[in-house]
Write an enzyme that holds these catalytic residues in place. Sequence first.
Site, PDB file in Angstrom:
ATOM      1  N   CYS A 190       0.832  -1.199   0.000  1.00 35.89           N
ATOM      2  CA  CYS A 190       0.000   0.000   0.000  1.00 35.89           C
ATOM      3  C   CYS A 190       0.875   1.260   0.000  1.00 35.89           C
ATOM      4  O   CYS A 190       1.511   1.555  -0.997  1.00 35.89           O
ATOM      5  CB  CYS A 190      -0.973  -0.026   1.177  1.00 35.89           C
ATOM      6  SG  CYS A 190      -2.378   1.095   0.975  1.00 35.89           S
ATOM      7  N   HIS A 241      -3.684  -5.410   1.179  1.00 34.69           N
ATOM      8  CA  HIS A 241      -3.351  -5.753   2.563  1.00 34.69           C
ATOM      9  C   HIS A 241      -3.746  -7.206   2.825  1.00 34.69           C
ATOM     10  O   HIS A 241      -4.682  -7.734   2.232  1.00 34.69           O
ATOM     11  CB  HIS A 241      -4.118  -4.863   3.548  1.00 34.69           C
ATOM     12  CG  HIS A 241      -3.653  -3.444   3.584  1.00 34.69           C
ATOM     13  ND1 HIS A 241      -2.491  -3.066   4.206  1.00 34.69           N
ATOM     14  CD2 HIS A 241      -4.196  -2.317   3.073  1.00 34.69           C
ATOM     15  CE1 HIS A 241      -2.346  -1.745   4.087  1.00 34.69           C
ATOM     16  NE2 HIS A 241      -3.353  -1.274   3.396  1.00 34.69           N
TER      17      HIS A 241
END
Length: 512
Positions: A335, A447
């Site tokens: 991310c 994630h």
Amino acid sequence: MAKCIMFQGTGSHVGKSVLVAALCRIFLQDGYKVAPFKSQNMALNSYVTKDGGEMGRAQVVQAEAAGLEPSVLMNPVLLKPTGQATSQVIVLGKPVGNMSAQEYHRSYNMTALGVIEESLNKLKEQFDIIVIEGAGSPAEVNLQDTEIVNMRIARMADCPVLLVADIDKGGALASVVGTLELLDPDDRKRVAGIVINKFRGDVKLFQPAVDFLEKKTGIPVVGIVPYFTGFRVQEEDTIPEDTLEAGLKELPNKIDVVVIQLPHISNFTDFDPLEDEPDVHLRYVGKADKFGDPDLVIIPGSKNTIQDLVFLEKTGLAQKIIESRKKGKPVIGICGGFQILGKELHDPLHTESEIESLKGLGLLNMVTVFEPEKITTQVQAEVLGHGCFMEGLTGQKVTGYEIHMGRSTIGEGILPAFRIFERSTRETNVLDGAVSEDGRVFGTYIHGIFDNDAFRRHVINLIREEKGWEPLVEDEVLTVKEQRERDFNKLADVVRASMNIDLIYKIMGLEA
């Protein structure tokens, strides 16, 4: 209608979240339908539900302990700090804007009470027991008029309160007595029990203190919970001390994995599955002199990517990461960490930072632009990329979730890492992440990528082979699900043995 019990603390980080998870598992084992609830959570560790709502990770862990699919009803208000005294405010899973602490407490938070009460009532209709978690301390007199997470919620739920103190920090007795002294008399009557948490030593030697506390307050001590080791329950928003203390040292038969400890690190629980692997030594590093010569470098997620990139440059960690890459060591970004790996980051609307543009580490030919709309989805994807990390896995399915406001565009010489084919149960076709030309640097917005057992073991075994070690097969290690279930049950055993569960049932008006 459900019965409720609430944990409040004499301060932050006294162990409320873990004790809520423990009671959720105990009540589940005893045959009750149980759900967790925390009206307002402040944390950078968050999660995305199946319907795309964002909520605090602690309530996700508690839901898992209760055997439930997480729901934003369990955490209707989430605050994600973005900078000094400023947070992104998320209500029922969706962001409503960034607010200063003053703006939030003076103008906004009381308006969320209706949403909080509606969420709590919906849970009470569906379950037998609701285990509620407070935040900080109920004795913060400067916030009592506008707080929406401690005694106001206890009154809303009309429930008894267990007051938790962390004895490992010292001053537990004084903190209990002081907290009770500062409470409104009617609120004080709600405190039905005291829990001493993180106890080390001989409980028998502590009995005089228990006798004093019960005589002084008139409230029973319902448990003395030991400082447990040997298993893990994911933390709310603080990297565990034993993980931080995993220092720079050579360990035989262990792979040295460094996670960069960014100031605004988010979702560090992404790496718990790596730490649980028997052949991995995982370290969090926030200083260049602690970097060493790791086998793998991971740059984690961030709530303020540009500011954290500035931190990397100032501390010399950026140069350490680049040098590690030049040595041929693999580098992975998740991310915000993926964005940092690119050539440029642009924030023209000041979505995350006052800095409009900044050069990245340049390890991937990629540019990121921050946009106002936040992407929050659970995803299913397939492996696309080339090179050492992806070869042999092409087409394999992985699952995870996205939480990001940046959009990244890749250039020549790199390929996408994954193809997302489902977002929050809807079919899609989105390319995600990037892999360098030699395959030794990759990043992704997904994630939870290391929760995928085959993918995680493939990455670790790749490094094992480069070190000349035999690979481990999946049958030799626990899956993430098996590990978490084992740890929840161990937690329940410890808490059941150290707390008077029969008395807690009596306090709630239920049969054991």
